[in-house]
Design a protein around this motif. Structure first.
Motif, PDB file in Angstrom:
ATOM      1  N   UNK A 151       0.806  -1.217   0.000  1.00  0.00           N
ATOM      2  CA  UNK A 151       0.000   0.000   0.000  1.00  0.00           C
ATOM      3  C   UNK A 151       0.838   1.265   0.000  1.00  0.00           C
ATOM      4  N   UNK A 152       1.876   1.333   0.826  1.00  0.00           N
ATOM      5  CA  UNK A 152       2.650   2.562   0.909  1.00  0.00           C
ATOM      6  C   UNK A 152       4.151   2.335   1.061  1.00  0.00           C
ATOM      7  N   UNK A 153       4.604   1.113   0.889  1.00  0.00           N
ATOM      8  CA  UNK A 153       6.021   0.831   1.061  1.00  0.00           C
ATOM      9  C   UNK A 153       6.871   1.229  -0.124  1.00  0.00           C
ATOM     10  N   UNK A 154       8.191   1.057   0.043  1.00  0.00           N
ATOM     11  CA  UNK A 154       9.125   1.225  -1.068  1.00  0.00           C
ATOM     12  C   UNK A 154       9.309  -0.100  -1.808  1.00  0.00           C
ATOM     13  N   UNK A 155       8.945  -1.179  -1.138  1.00  0.00           N
ATOM     14  CA  UNK A 155       9.011  -2.518  -1.722  1.00  0.00           C
ATOM     15  C   UNK A 155       7.616  -3.129  -1.670  1.00  0.00           C
ATOM     16  N   UNK A 156       7.164  -3.651  -2.794  1.00  0.00           N
ATOM     17  CA  UNK A 156       5.834  -4.240  -2.903  1.00  0.00           C
ATOM     18  C   UNK A 156       5.896  -5.716  -2.508  1.00  0.00           C
ATOM     19  N   UNK A 157       5.089  -6.099  -1.492  1.00  0.00           N
ATOM     20  CA  UNK A 157       5.024  -7.515  -1.110  1.00  0.00           C
ATOM     21  C   UNK A 157       3.831  -8.227  -1.753  1.00  0.00           C
ATOM     22  N   UNK A 158       3.095  -7.503  -2.642  1.00  0.00           N
ATOM     23  CA  UNK A 158       2.001  -8.064  -3.439  1.00  0.00           C
ATOM     24  C   UNK A 158       0.887  -8.668  -2.581  1.00  0.00           C
ATOM     25  N   UNK A 159       0.650  -8.085  -1.407  1.00  0.00           N
ATOM     26  CA  UNK A 159      -0.466  -8.520  -0.573  1.00  0.00           C
ATOM     27  C   UNK A 159      -1.595  -7.515  -0.705  1.00  0.00           C
ATOM     28  N   UNK A 160      -2.845  -8.012  -0.667  1.00  0.00           N
ATOM     29  CA  UNK A 160      -3.977  -7.103  -0.771  1.00  0.00           C
ATOM     30  C   UNK A 160      -4.417  -6.639   0.621  1.00  0.00           C
ATOM     31  N   UNK A 161      -5.459  -5.808   0.658  1.00  0.00           N
ATOM     32  CA  UNK A 161      -5.880  -5.199   1.914  1.00  0.00           C
ATOM     33  C   UNK A 161      -6.314  -6.214   2.965  1.00  0.00           C
ATOM     34  N   UNK A 162      -6.883  -7.325   2.541  1.00  0.00           N
ATOM     35  CA  UNK A 162      -7.358  -8.302   3.539  1.00  0.00           C
ATOM     36  C   UNK A 162      -6.196  -8.961   4.283  1.00  0.00           C
ATOM     37  N   UNK A 163      -4.984  -8.918   3.699  1.00  0.00           N
ATOM     38  CA  UNK A 163      -3.802  -9.468   4.358  1.00  0.00           C
ATOM     39  C   UNK A 163      -3.035  -8.414   5.153  1.00  0.00           C
ATOM     40  N   UNK A 164      -3.529  -7.171   5.106  1.00  0.00           N
ATOM     41  CA  UNK A 164      -2.821  -6.092   5.796  1.00  0.00           C
ATOM     42  C   UNK A 164      -2.954  -6.291   7.300  1.00  0.00           C
ATOM     43  N   UNK A 165      -1.863  -6.215   8.051  1.00  0.00           N
ATOM     44  CA  UNK A 165      -1.933  -6.477   9.499  1.00  0.00           C
ATOM     45  C   UNK A 165      -2.733  -5.420  10.245  1.00  0.00           C
ATOM     46  N   UNK A 166      -3.354  -5.832  11.341  1.00  0.00           N
ATOM     47  CA  UNK A 166      -4.140  -4.893  12.146  1.00  0.00           C
ATOM     48  C   UNK A 166      -3.255  -3.788  12.711  1.00  0.00           C
ATOM     49  N   UNK A 167      -2.028  -4.149  13.089  1.00  0.00           N
ATOM     50  CA  UNK A 167      -1.081  -3.147  13.568  1.00  0.00           C
ATOM     51  C   UNK A 167      -0.325  -2.586  12.365  1.00  0.00           C
ATOM     52  N   UNK A 168      -0.369  -1.285  12.175  1.00  0.00           N
ATOM     53  CA  UNK A 168       0.232  -0.659  11.005  1.00  0.00           C
ATOM     54  C   UNK A 168       1.686  -1.092  10.826  1.00  0.00           C
ATOM     55  N   UNK A 169       2.047  -1.424   9.604  1.00  0.00           N
ATOM     56  CA  UNK A 169       3.415  -1.847   9.341  1.00  0.00           C
ATOM     57  C   UNK A 169       4.413  -0.715   9.554  1.00  0.00           C
ATOM     58  N   UNK A 170       3.940   0.503   9.490  1.00  0.00           N
ATOM     59  CA  UNK A 170       4.841   1.620   9.713  1.00  0.00           C
ATOM     60  C   UNK A 170       5.417   1.586  11.127  1.00  0.00           C
ATOM     61  N   UNK A 171       4.700   0.947  12.053  1.00  0.00           N
ATOM     62  CA  UNK A 171       5.141   0.931  13.442  1.00  0.00           C
ATOM     63  C   UNK A 171       5.623  -0.445  13.895  1.00  0.00           C
ATOM     64  N   UNK A 172       5.391  -1.468  13.095  1.00  0.00           N
ATOM     65  CA  UNK A 172       5.655  -2.831  13.571  1.00  0.00           C
ATOM     66  C   UNK A 172       6.399  -3.618  12.506  1.00  0.00           C
ATOM     67  N   UNK A 173       7.611  -4.075  12.821  1.00  0.00           N
ATOM     68  CA  UNK A 173       8.369  -4.890  11.884  1.00  0.00           C
ATOM     69  C   UNK A 173       8.924  -6.132  12.555  1.00  0.00           C
ATOM     70  N   UNK A 174       8.100  -6.801  13.373  1.00  0.00           N
ATOM     71  CA  UNK A 174       8.510  -8.098  13.910  1.00  0.00           C
ATOM     72  C   UNK A 174       8.713  -9.088  12.777  1.00  0.00           C
ATOM     73  N   UNK A 175       7.967  -8.885  11.696  1.00  0.00           N
ATOM     74  CA  UNK A 175       8.133  -9.723  10.516  1.00  0.00           C
ATOM     75  C   UNK A 175       7.638  -8.962   9.298  1.00  0.00           C
ATOM     76  N   UNK A 176       8.095  -9.396   8.115  1.00  0.00           N
ATOM     77  CA  UNK A 176       7.628  -8.823   6.852  1.00  0.00           C
ATOM     78  C   UNK A 176       6.695  -9.814   6.203  1.00  0.00           C
TER      79      UNK A 176
END
Length: 514
Positions: free
Chosen positions: A76-101
């Motif tokens: 959605x807003x990264x510099x690298x596209x992981x090709x996941x759609x909105x339903x796979x978007x984590x509840x905790x914003x990725x901007x704040x959480x990088x325990x995993x990609x």
């Protein structure tokens, strides 16, 4: 308050300083691609433009010790596209959480913003900011020094463009020019556009004394189109041509040389002349494609009040080009611009030509609406109600992209029918077009456009079309809105009776009687 990024950064630093915070950082910034796409179709490219411009402005503010992007890996807003759609978007914003990609490594792809950020970091991280060179009239140029090299970061805003040589002149000879991606560009025929570029000099370049006052871009180009832009430099003429390469551009300029272009005389050459009133419009063969035709438009009549009002505007050809380019930038179908020519120092305002691709059309919205007003119930096997719905959706989509057409008569909307009974619309006559900078799109502009397009439509169908239109913005067609339509109808009736058209009819009738 209309604070720009630099002012915001300085205010944050001031507030922090007042409360004992010694240093400020920008912890996260990002532009979601799906939000950009609501306005501009080339969203990935625009995200990259914004990223490069953002980090440059943060560096110029002098208020931050650090600036960061938001999510590094995110569709959605990264510099690298992981090709996941909105339903796979984590509840905790990725901007704040990088325990995993999230995602699968083999599917990861760089967005253009990845190389844009990589380039801007390599250029200005650790550099000394010297001064702004231009920060007004839609042009931004900022001067940095790094490793004894002078670096200028330059861009225009909102689709504007200006020739590099108009800013730097001979100083370009000692420069290396890099694109937003870091790719080295040629020195000639390059523009400053909404996509940032970097100019490197071994020593501080000599600048033109009044470049800040004279460098006001009055040209719009689609910086992310597939074709290239080439300036026209003929004896006494200037302008722009759009082509795949330099050879094609030279052929177009040679074959469409304005010194040889002749508008058909009124009443002659009926096969090629489309119109001969205030403007002469005619068609010619495309020198690059024998199966395609080009449309040429030239002003031939300038009324005194228009001559006065247009004296300080760009030429009509330039305005037509700019309007078509804005439509292309926003993903709205129009006759593709090919070139425009304007005579240098022309006082008549009539020595200019606009060239675009000829768009064959089955009909126009004006013709359809006249037919419906006469009682016809369908067109091309499509019920009138469905036609009205599709017209409303097209107009709504245009306004959602913040385009105020200002001349949205039915004749300026060409219509073709696709095999799936979907109507394909294309806009022509783009010289009056304007774009609004911020949402929401003003209701008065909506009504100004819609009252024009509905002029030939009967009131029952007008109300149906406007119901479809306003349903798209959760509104309704009220009596105040209807007033705009009545006023426009009254204005047109005055033109036909006591205006220019009315006087022409009266003179023609008198001539026939005598």
């Amino acid at each position: 308050f209309k604070y720009n990024l630099i002012k915001k950064a300085r205010i944050v630093q001031k507030i922090g300083g007042d409360f004992g915070v010694k240093h400020s950082i920008s912890s996260a910034a990002f532009w979601a691609i799906f939000r950009i796409r609501r306005l501009l179709p080339h969203a990935e490219q625009k995200q990259a433009d914004y990223a490069a411009r953002y980090f440059t402005l943060m560096a110029t503010s002098g208020s931050l010790i650090q600036a960061n992007w938001g999510a590094l890996i995110c569709a959605r807003e990264g510099l690298i596209d992981n090709q996941l759609n909105d339903k796979d978007y984590p509840k905790l914003e990725q901007v704040a959480h990088y325990a995993q990609a999230n995602g699968v490594l083999k599917n990861f792809q760089h967005y253009p913003s990845f190389t844009a950020v990589k380039t801007v970091v390599s250029m200005i991280q650790g550099a000394q900011y010297v001064a702004p060179i231009a920060t007004a009239n839609g042009l931004e140029i900022h001067h940095f020094v790094k490793d004894a090299k002078h670096i200028h970061v330059a861009w225009c805003i909102n689709g504007k463009a200006i020739l590099l040589r108009d800013i730097y002149g001979d100083a370009l000879q000692g420069s290396q020019i890099l694109a937003r991606s870091g790719m080295i560009l040629a020195r000639n025929s390059e523009f400053i556009t909404e996509s940032p570029i970097y100019l490197q000099f071994d020593s501080a370049p000599a600048t033109q004394p009044d470049w800040q006052t004279n460098a006001s871009p009055n040209l719009v180009i689609h910086a992310h189109a597939s074709q290239q832009y080439f300036s026209i430099d003929l004896a006494g003429w200037q302008g722009l041509v759009m082509a795949n390469n330099h050879e094609e551009a030279q052929k177009l300029i040679e074959m469409l040389n304005p010194n040889h272009l002749q508008a058909p005389q009124k009443g002659s050459q009926k096969d090629s002349a489309l119109r001969h009133a205030r403007n002469a419009i005619w068609i010619v063969a495309n020198p690059l494609n024998t199966n395609q035709q080009l449309t040429i438009k030239k002003p031939v009549k300038m009324y005194p009040h228009k001559a006065l009002l247009d004296r300080f505007k760009p030429s009509k050809a330039n305005r037509s080009w700019n309007g078509a380019m804005e439509l292309m930038r926003r993903g709205i179908c129009t006759a593709a611009p090919v070139a425009y020519f304007e005579k240098i120092g022309d006082k008549t305002l009539k020595q200019n030509f606009y060239v675009c691709e000829f768009v064959p059309a089955e009909t126009t919205v004006g013709q359809l609406f006249s037919a419906f007003a006469r009682g016809e119930a369908s067109w091309g096997g499509i019920a009138a109600e469905e036609v009205l719905k599709q017209v409303a959706q097209f107009c709504l989509s245009m306004h959602q992209r913040l385009v105020f057409f200002r001349d949205l008569s039915g004749g300026n909307i060409l219509v073709n029918l696709n095999t799936d009974n979907k109507m394909q619309f294309s806009l022509i006559d783009t010289a009056r077009l304007r774009c609004v900078k911020h949402t929401p799109f003003p209701r008065k502009y909506r009504l100004a456009d819609m009252s024009r397009v509905c002029h030939k439509l009967d009131w029952a169908n007008r109300q149906l079309l406007m119901a479809y239109y306003f349903a798209g913005i959760d509104s309704s067609f009220g009596w105040r809105d209807k007033l705009s339509f009545y006023l426009y109808d009254f204005k047109v009736s005055l033109k036909r009776t006591i205006g220019r058209k009315g006087i022409k009819r009266l003179l023609k009738r008198f001539k026939n009687q005598t």
